[in-house]
Design a protein around this motif. Structure first.
Motif, PDB file in Angstrom:
ATOM      1  N   LEU A  40      78.957  21.009  55.977  1.00  0.00           N
ATOM      2  CA  LEU A  40      78.899  21.983  57.067  1.00  0.00           C
ATOM      3  C   LEU A  40      77.864  23.061  56.786  1.00  0.00           C
ATOM      4  CD1 LEU A  40      82.692  22.376  57.908  1.00  0.00           C
ATOM      5  CD2 LEU A  40      80.919  21.486  59.435  1.00  0.00           C
ATOM      6  N   ARG A  41      77.800  23.510  55.536  1.00  0.00           N
ATOM      7  CA  ARG A  41      76.809  24.523  55.180  1.00  0.00           C
ATOM      8  C   ARG A  41      75.387  23.982  55.372  1.00  0.00           C
ATOM      9  NH1 ARG A  41      73.988  28.863  55.328  1.00  0.00           N
ATOM     10  NH2 ARG A  41      72.805  29.330  53.456  1.00  0.00           N
ATOM     11  N   LEU A  42      75.143  22.760  54.926  1.00  0.00           N
ATOM     12  CA  LEU A  42      73.807  22.187  55.044  1.00  0.00           C
ATOM     13  C   LEU A  42      73.449  21.881  56.495  1.00  0.00           C
ATOM     14  CD1 LEU A  42      73.797  19.810  51.936  1.00  0.00           C
ATOM     15  CD2 LEU A  42      72.721  22.054  52.168  1.00  0.00           C
ATOM     16  N   VAL A  43      74.426  21.381  57.254  1.00  0.00           N
ATOM     17  CA  VAL A  43      74.175  21.096  58.665  1.00  0.00           C
ATOM     18  C   VAL A  43      73.857  22.382  59.424  1.00  0.00           C
ATOM     19  CG1 VAL A  43      75.255  20.320  60.820  1.00  0.00           C
ATOM     20  CG2 VAL A  43      75.507  18.962  58.739  1.00  0.00           C
ATOM     21  N   SER A  44      74.568  23.458  59.095  1.00  0.00           N
ATOM     22  CA  SER A  44      74.306  24.735  59.771  1.00  0.00           C
ATOM     23  C   SER A  44      72.899  25.228  59.472  1.00  0.00           C
ATOM     24  CB  SER A  44      75.346  25.783  59.357  1.00  0.00           C
ATOM     25  OG  SER A  44      75.198  26.154  57.997  1.00  0.00           O
ATOM     26  N   LEU A  45      72.369  24.874  58.295  1.00  0.00           N
ATOM     27  CA  LEU A  45      70.997  25.237  57.966  1.00  0.00           C
ATOM     28  C   LEU A  45      70.002  24.375  58.733  1.00  0.00           C
ATOM     29  CD1 LEU A  45      71.179  25.771  54.096  1.00  0.00           C
ATOM     30  CD2 LEU A  45      70.499  27.468  55.787  1.00  0.00           C
ATOM     31  N   ILE A  46      70.274  23.074  58.755  1.00  0.00           N
ATOM     32  CA  ILE A  46      69.351  22.136  59.410  1.00  0.00           C
ATOM     33  C   ILE A  46      69.211  22.434  60.896  1.00  0.00           C
ATOM     34  CG2 ILE A  46      69.018  19.708  60.056  1.00  0.00           C
ATOM     35  CD1 ILE A  46      70.381  19.004  57.356  1.00  0.00           C
ATOM     36  N   TYR A  47      70.344  22.730  61.534  1.00  0.00           N
ATOM     37  CA  TYR A  47      70.325  22.948  62.984  1.00  0.00           C
ATOM     38  C   TYR A  47      70.284  24.430  63.374  1.00  0.00           C
ATOM     39  CZ  TYR A  47      71.239  17.982  63.420  1.00  0.00           C
ATOM     40  OH  TYR A  47      71.138  16.604  63.356  1.00  0.00           O
ATOM     41  N   HIS A  48      70.113  25.294  62.368  1.00  0.00           N
ATOM     42  CA  HIS A  48      69.941  26.732  62.612  1.00  0.00           C
ATOM     43  C   HIS A  48      71.097  27.336  63.413  1.00  0.00           C
ATOM     44  CE1 HIS A  48      65.894  26.180  61.068  1.00  0.00           C
ATOM     45  NE2 HIS A  48      65.686  25.238  61.965  1.00  0.00           N
ATOM     46  N   TRP A  49      72.320  26.972  63.016  1.00  0.00           N
ATOM     47  CA  TRP A  49      73.483  27.587  63.654  1.00  0.00           C
ATOM     48  C   TRP A  49      73.505  29.066  63.280  1.00  0.00           C
ATOM     49  CZ3 TRP A  49      77.688  23.434  62.169  1.00  0.00           C
ATOM     50  CH2 TRP A  49      77.415  22.256  62.886  1.00  0.00           C
ATOM     51  N   ARG A  50      73.836  29.901  64.247  1.00  0.00           N
ATOM     52  CA  ARG A  50      73.826  31.335  64.031  1.00  0.00           C
ATOM     53  C   ARG A  50      75.108  31.977  64.542  1.00  0.00           C
ATOM     54  NH1 ARG A  50      70.142  30.043  61.291  1.00  0.00           N
ATOM     55  NH2 ARG A  50      67.945  30.661  61.423  1.00  0.00           N
ATOM     56  N   LEU A  51      75.504  33.038  63.887  1.00  0.00           N
ATOM     57  CA  LEU A  51      76.574  33.875  64.398  1.00  0.00           C
ATOM     58  C   LEU A  51      75.964  34.910  65.342  1.00  0.00           C
ATOM     59  CD1 LEU A  51      78.672  34.523  61.165  1.00  0.00           C
ATOM     60  CD2 LEU A  51      79.316  33.088  63.100  1.00  0.00           C
ATOM     61  N   PRO A  52      76.743  35.423  66.285  1.00  0.00           N
ATOM     62  CA  PRO A  52      76.204  36.454  67.185  1.00  0.00           C
ATOM     63  C   PRO A  52      75.714  37.662  66.386  1.00  0.00           C
ATOM     64  CG  PRO A  52      78.309  35.637  67.988  1.00  0.00           C
ATOM     65  CD  PRO A  52      78.146  35.080  66.601  1.00  0.00           C
ATOM     66  N   HIS A  53      74.634  38.243  66.821  1.00  0.00           N
ATOM     67  CA  HIS A  53      74.138  39.441  66.159  1.00  0.00           C
ATOM     68  C   HIS A  53      73.487  40.339  67.204  1.00  0.00           C
ATOM     69  CE1 HIS A  53      69.663  38.877  66.100  1.00  0.00           C
ATOM     70  NE2 HIS A  53      70.047  37.687  66.487  1.00  0.00           N
ATOM     71  N   ARG A  54      73.327  41.585  66.832  1.00  0.00           N
ATOM     72  CA  ARG A  54      72.765  42.563  67.760  1.00  0.00           C
ATOM     73  C   ARG A  54      71.903  43.546  66.976  1.00  0.00           C
ATOM     74  NH1 ARG A  54      76.034  47.349  70.813  1.00  0.00           N
ATOM     75  NH2 ARG A  54      74.380  48.025  72.233  1.00  0.00           N
ATOM     76  N   PHE A  55      70.693  43.723  67.431  1.00  0.00           N
ATOM     77  CA  PHE A  55      69.795  44.675  66.789  1.00  0.00           C
ATOM     78  C   PHE A  55      69.628  45.881  67.694  1.00  0.00           C
ATOM     79  CE2 PHE A  55      65.466  46.417  66.383  1.00  0.00           C
ATOM     80  CZ  PHE A  55      65.553  46.894  65.085  1.00  0.00           C
ATOM     81  N   VAL A  56      69.888  47.033  67.120  1.00  0.00           N
ATOM     82  CA  VAL A  56      69.729  48.282  67.873  1.00  0.00           C
ATOM     83  C   VAL A  56      68.828  49.213  67.057  1.00  0.00           C
ATOM     84  CG1 VAL A  56      70.846  50.287  68.883  1.00  0.00           C
ATOM     85  CG2 VAL A  56      71.993  48.054  68.943  1.00  0.00           C
ATOM     86  N   LYS A  57      67.693  49.547  67.587  1.00  0.00           N
ATOM     87  CA  LYS A  57      66.788  50.466  66.890  1.00  0.00           C
ATOM     88  C   LYS A  57      67.240  51.889  67.169  1.00  0.00           C
ATOM     89  CE  LYS A  57      61.916  51.497  66.113  1.00  0.00           C
ATOM     90  NZ  LYS A  57      60.518  51.154  66.493  1.00  0.00           N
ATOM     91  N   ILE A  58      67.624  52.583  66.122  1.00  0.00           N
ATOM     92  CA  ILE A  58      68.153  53.947  66.278  1.00  0.00           C
ATOM     93  C   ILE A  58      67.194  54.956  65.633  1.00  0.00           C
ATOM     94  CG2 ILE A  58      70.086  55.493  65.740  1.00  0.00           C
ATOM     95  CD1 ILE A  58      71.868  53.041  65.723  1.00  0.00           C
TER      96      ILE A  58
END
Length: 200
Positions: A182-200
């Protein structure tokens, strides 16, 4: 037997990954040894503090310490050309260490009849602790804090072990293989968790 084998696998994998990062950062022999050592044992020390196991027990693991130091020295003397050709293996070693130590940490906490949250925390901290320390000492952003899925697989391993869905040696090896895949597959297919960038 499962406990010992997972410990050996995780120790070698994280010792090698720590040594590889140290070489990339142009550390000397002492720096390579230190970074490899803390990568191999840092997560276990954090776990022991969490679940109440005496930290000095680390020094009783003479075989694992010897294996770790031998693995680090082997990486140090490996020809640079071989290391450059095998650079992709760094990610694989890191994934192997994560999988082996997450399961080992969960097993240790579960054996003490701790609640689910403690078993999951032990799995995560054992699985990612050494890698986080390695990256921080090397001045890198820790893998676990990036967008890619990393610690989630340790969480799932902890949940599975606490739920008693599986039991026995071969089942644990199967869980190790599944976590690694699962770890390697998540790397191969670029699985991502939600994220948010806020410039403060």
């Amino acid at each position: 037997m499962v406990w010992e084998i997972l410990g050996i696998i995780g120790t070698i994998a994280f010792a090698v990954s720590g040594a590889l990062v140290a070489l990339e950062e142009d550390y000397d022999l002492f720096g390579v040894l230190v970074l490899g050592f803390v990568t191999a044992f840092g997560g276990g020390i954090i776990r022991n503090v969490l679940i109440g196991v005496p930290v000095p027990m680390l020094w009783e693991q003479e075989t694992l310490i010897t294996i770790a130091l031998a693995s680090i020295l082997l990486v140090f003397v490996t020809p640079a050309e071989w290391l450059r050709k095998g650079k992709k293996w760094y990610i694989i070693f890191d994934a192997v260490g994560l999988s082996a130590f997450a399961i080992q940490g969960a097993m240790m906490a579960d054996a003490k009849s701790l609640p689910l949250i403690a078993v999951v925390a032990a799995a995560v901290l054992t699985g990612i602790g050494g890698g986080v320390i390695r990256d921080v000492l090397a001045g890198r952003k820790p893998l676990v804090f990036r967008q890619e899925i990393y610690a989630l697989w340790a969480v799932l391993a902890g949940v599975v072990i606490h739920s008693d869905i599986i039991s026995g040696g071969w089942a644990m090896y199967g869980l190790f293989a599944a976590t690694l895949i699962l770890r390697l597959v998540s790397l191969i297919y670029h699985w991502r968790l939600p994220h948010r960038f806020v410039k403060i």
